[in-house]
Design a protein around this motif. Structure first.
Motif, PDB file in Angstrom:
ATOM      1  N   CYS A  99      12.147 -89.418-116.040  1.00 32.58           N
ATOM      2  CA  CYS A  99      12.505 -88.028-115.758  1.00 32.58           C
ATOM      3  C   CYS A  99      11.427 -87.116-116.343  1.00 32.58           C
ATOM      4  N   GLN A 127      11.008 -89.848-109.113  1.00 32.94           N
ATOM      5  CA  GLN A 127      11.644 -89.023-108.083  1.00 32.94           C
ATOM      6  C   GLN A 127      10.667 -88.617-106.985  1.00 32.94           C
ATOM      7  N   SER A 138      19.761 -84.174-105.890  1.00 31.83           N
ATOM      8  CA  SER A 138      20.686 -84.379-107.008  1.00 31.83           C
ATOM      9  C   SER A 138      21.449 -85.693-106.859  1.00 31.83           C
ATOM     10  N   VAL A 141      19.008 -88.669-107.459  1.00 30.05           N
ATOM     11  CA  VAL A 141      18.664 -88.810-108.878  1.00 30.05           C
ATOM     12  C   VAL A 141      19.826 -89.411-109.660  1.00 30.05           C
ATOM     13  N   CYS A 142      21.031 -88.970-109.371  1.00 32.55           N
ATOM     14  CA  CYS A 142      22.201 -89.551-110.043  1.00 32.55           C
ATOM     15  C   CYS A 142      22.354 -91.034-109.719  1.00 32.55           C
ATOM     16  N   ILE A 145      19.753 -92.895-111.765  1.00 24.51           N
ATOM     17  CA  ILE A 145      20.160 -92.990-113.174  1.00 24.51           C
ATOM     18  C   ILE A 145      21.214 -94.068-113.355  1.00 24.51           C
ATOM     19  N   TRP A 151      16.149 -95.134-119.481  1.00 21.45           N
ATOM     20  CA  TRP A 151      15.680 -93.837-118.973  1.00 21.45           C
ATOM     21  C   TRP A 151      14.648 -93.284-119.945  1.00 21.45           C
ATOM     22  N   TRP A 164      16.552 -77.917-114.095  1.00 23.28           N
ATOM     23  CA  TRP A 164      16.753 -79.187-113.397  1.00 23.28           C
ATOM     24  C   TRP A 164      16.464 -80.367-114.335  1.00 23.28           C
ATOM     25  N   CYS A 165      15.458 -80.249-115.173  1.00 26.06           N
ATOM     26  CA  CYS A 165      15.150 -81.307-116.137  1.00 26.06           C
ATOM     27  C   CYS A 165      16.259 -81.432-117.181  1.00 26.06           C
ATOM     28  N   GLN A 168      19.086 -83.376-115.668  1.00 34.16           N
ATOM     29  CA  GLN A 168      18.841 -84.824-115.699  1.00 34.16           C
ATOM     30  C   GLN A 168      19.057 -85.392-117.098  1.00 34.16           C
ATOM     31  N   GLN A 171      22.743 -85.750-117.706  1.00 37.42           N
ATOM     32  CA  GLN A 171      23.273 -86.863-116.917  1.00 37.42           C
ATOM     33  C   GLN A 171      22.969 -88.201-117.574  1.00 37.42           C
TER      34      GLN A 171
END
Length: 257
Positions: A99, A127, A138, A141-142, A145, A151, A164-165, A168, A171
């Motif tokens: 990320c 990404q 979104s 990315v989920c 993850i 990660w 947005w970072c 992540q 999450q």
């Protein structure tokens, strides 16, 4: 008179063209010595050549008969092969999900290239590279993850200013709270400036030495895979032992009177 004249002419010819007996003997002896010396040198050189040729032929024969050296693997590389081949690793689609913010995309690509090199062989999600075209960012990315073992969060001042970072990051924390699956990597800032949510995790400093930091990330991922595989194998062994225990009723004899 004639005898004296003849003897004088003969003496003149002998002095001009002839040699004494002793000189002839010395000349012949020196010539024979030189010939014998040259012949002995020739024989010795030929003997040396034959010896060198035989030695070279023996070396060539021994080198041909000698088997090629087998590649030797160190303890770390053998452990690496066993970790990467463990079935637990294939329970997830990716080994690492990276990320990052847009300003650190070059550092993200460099890290992924290091981890995915043939000598290391990890599976990474990026990404900008792996997100399918037309899909909801979104959602993808989920999914990435949830489908990753570990990660890596490239924490930088731009990362902390990007909503947005931060989304992540939260999450990732929700997916694996207080686990060694989360690897914060600091860029262009001090480790003490990372968010409070990440201060309890093992943090890698990429600001000083990128190569050293990449190695630390790689070793952290391998250590997690190894520990998880050992834990899973131990649990499966204990579960198999519990299920293998069967109850056998004791034999009783009933006497009828």
């Amino acid at each position: 008179m004639e005898t004296k004249y003849g003897s004088s002419i003969f003496g003149w010819f002998r002095q001009k063209f002839g040699k004494s007996r002793n000189e002839s003997i010395l000349y012949c002896g020196s010539k024979n010595t030189e010939d014998s010396g040259s012949s002995s040198r020739g024989n010795s050189s030929s003997l040396n050549c034959s010896c060198d040729t035989s030695t070279l032929s023996d070396c060539a024969t021994s080198s041909q008969n000698k088997p090629p050296p087998c590649p030797s693997f160190s303890q770390g590389s053998s452990r690496l092969l066993s970790v990467l081949k463990d079935p637990f690793r294939w329970t997830f689609m990716y080994d690492v999900c990276v990320c990052h913010c847009e300003e650190n995309i070059s550092q993200a690509y460099a890290l992924v290239s290091f981890l995915e090199s043939p000598s290391r062989g990890l599976r990474c999600y990026l990404q900008t590279r792996d997100c399918p075209v037309g899909g909801a960012v979104s959602t993808e990315v989920c999914k990435a993850i949830e489908s990753s073992h570990c990660w890596v969060l490239l924490i930088s001042p731009n990362f902390l200013r990007d909503d947005w970072c931060l989304y992540q990051m939260h999450q990732v924390i929700c997916e694996g709270p207080m686990s060694q699956r989360i690897i914060p990597a600091v860029l262009d800032m001090h480790i003490s400036q990372i968010p409070h949510e990440l201060r309890f995790f093992y943090t890698v400093d990429l600001s000083k030495n990128h190569e050293k930091g990449y190695v630390q990330v790689y070793r952290t991922v391998l250590q997690y895979l190894k520990d998880s595989a050992v834990r899973l194998s131990k649990n499966s062994t204990e579960g198999h032992a519990e299920t293998s225990i069967t109850w056998e009723p004791s034999e009783t004899s009933i006497c009828l009177s």
